[in-house]
Write a protein that holds these residues in place. Structure first.
Motif, PDB file in Angstrom:
ATOM      1  N   PRO A 103       0.906  -1.253  -0.105  1.00  0.00           N
ATOM      2  CA  PRO A 103       0.073   0.069   0.041  1.00  0.00           C
ATOM      3  C   PRO A 103       0.895   1.160  -0.082  1.00  0.00           C
ATOM      4  N   ALA A 119       0.918   4.386  -2.503  1.00  0.00           N
ATOM      5  CA  ALA A 119       0.490   5.540  -2.183  1.00  0.00           C
ATOM      6  C   ALA A 119       1.547   6.592  -2.328  1.00  0.00           C
ATOM      7  N   GLN A 157       1.101   7.433  -6.119  1.00  0.00           N
ATOM      8  CA  GLN A 157      -0.080   8.221  -6.523  1.00  0.00           C
ATOM      9  C   GLN A 157       0.295   9.741  -5.848  1.00  0.00           C
ATOM     10  N   LEU A 207       0.028  13.440  -7.757  1.00  0.00           N
ATOM     11  CA  LEU A 207      -0.998  14.428  -7.147  1.00  0.00           C
ATOM     12  C   LEU A 207      -0.010  15.712  -7.050  1.00  0.00           C
ATOM     13  N   TRP A 239     -10.295   9.037  -5.787  1.00  0.00           N
ATOM     14  CA  TRP A 239      -9.454   8.511  -6.901  1.00  0.00           C
ATOM     15  C   TRP A 239      -7.968   8.826  -6.488  1.00  0.00           C
ATOM     16  N   GLN A 240      -7.262   7.919  -6.642  1.00  0.00           N
ATOM     17  CA  GLN A 240      -5.623   7.749  -6.101  1.00  0.00           C
ATOM     18  C   GLN A 240      -5.708   8.025  -4.387  1.00  0.00           C
ATOM     19  N   ARG A 241      -6.667   7.547  -3.989  1.00  0.00           N
ATOM     20  CA  ARG A 241      -7.180   7.688  -2.533  1.00  0.00           C
ATOM     21  C   ARG A 241      -5.886   7.670  -1.498  1.00  0.00           C
ATOM     22  N   ARG A 242      -5.063   6.432  -1.865  1.00  0.00           N
ATOM     23  CA  ARG A 242      -3.971   6.254  -0.806  1.00  0.00           C
ATOM     24  C   ARG A 242      -2.988   7.351  -1.173  1.00  0.00           C
TER      25      ARG A 242
END
Lengths: 177, 143
Positions: A16, A20, A23, A27, B68-71
């Motif tokens: 995870p 993470a 991602q 972002l 979306w892309q929550r982690r």
């Protein structure tokens, strides 16, 4: 670890925190792009390099207690400057106050050049604390305004002391009556 | 059960971050002043941080809310909250009487222990969406 037909690790099977981190990086890059678009398309632009003198001059303005400020108001020898952005905070202001806002400081000051001079006694205030008023005071001092004071407690203290208030005008800069 | 807890935490943290970003995005100069009051960010980084932080807050908040892309969004929010906690703790330790700059650039809540605890709780709320196997309803596949 499970692998897809192509040999790559399946996203679902990755740890995870690894997912993470990937991602989060995506972002973060999107955040940089959004910040760049906001900076380029939505004036006024904040200079990318901060001018240290503006910030170092903060708190160089003297603080004035609300009782003293009310005496100044009654004497009529001081100009009161509202430093709040339009549309933020209380809809009231000190009667006759002029407006100098941080994001449009230069334009606001230009519009007031015929009204305030570097010798005028200015009392700056915000809603309750000194954060933005400090910044405006520093910029005024930098431009040669010598008599700049900050209203301690801002408009909240003024109102609590029974000081007069009037509806806040929407114009960029309003001349004192 | 975990997916619903994850969803609740996503909405809570995401909503707070979206709300917190709006005034800062609209008033970068005021936010730069609020950051400067902590006396932690060098001048060279002051304005870039004032521009970048609200954008990342908004995107991470939106990503959490829509799943979306929550982690990654939860990780970013957790990292930002850790920085905020360090900043508030540092201000408290130095006895600074400043507004936090959390939601409003003009005025707002004074830095205090209540803010510290609020951010610690929000940091804890980042853990379910960060670590849960299923994140609850949203755009990600592992819902």
């Amino acid at each position: 670890m499970p692998r897809t037909w192509s040999g790559a690790t399946s996203p679902a099977a990755r740890p995870p925190l690894q997912v993470a981190a990937r991602q989060a990086l995506l972002l973060l890059l999107l955040g940089v792009a959004l910040a760049a678009v906001r900076w380029a398309a939505w004036p006024p632009r904040l200079p990318l390099a901060a001018d240290p003198t503006v910030y170092e001059l903060e708190l160089s303005a003297t603080l004035v207690e609300v009782d003293q400020a009310r005496r100044h108001f009654d004497e009529g020898l001081h100009l009161f400057i509202d430093t709040r952005e339009h549309g933020t905070g209380s809809p009231e202001t000190i009667p006759g106050a002029l407006s100098l806002r941080p994001d449009t400081f230069d334009d606001d000051l230009l519009a007031l050049l015929d009204i305030i001079t570097p010798e005028d006694r200015l009392v700056l205030y915000g809603d309750g604390n000194l954060a933005v008023a400090n910044n405006i005071a520093a910029r005024l001092v930098q431009r040669g305004y010598q008599n700049v004071a900050l209203l301690k407690g801002g408009l909240a203290a003024w109102r609590a002391s029974g000081g007069p208030v009037s509806p806040r005008p929407d114009a960029t800069a309003t001349e004192a009556p | 059960m975990m997916r619903w807890l994850s969803l609740a935490c996503r909405l809570l943290v995401g909503g707070v971050f979206i709300w917190a970003s709006l005034d800062k995005l609209a008033h970068p100069a005021g936010f730069a002043t609020a950051i400067h009051h902590y006396r932690l960010v060098p001048y060279a980084l002051l304005h870039p941080v004032a521009l970048l932080l609200p954008a990342v807050e908004l995107l991470a908040g939106l990503a959490l809310v829509v799943g979306w892309q929550r982690r990654g969004a939860a990780l970013l929010c957790a990292l930002m909250l850790a920085v905020f906690i360090a900043g508030i703790g540092s201000a408290l330790a130095r006895g600074l009487d400043i507004s936090c700059g959390c939601f409003h650039t003009d005025g707002g809540h004074a830095v205090g222990l209540d803010l510290l605890w609020r951010d610690v709780l929000l940091l804890a709320a980042c853990l379910p969406p960060l670590l849960a196997r299923r994140g609850g309803p949203g755009l990600d596949r592992d819902r």
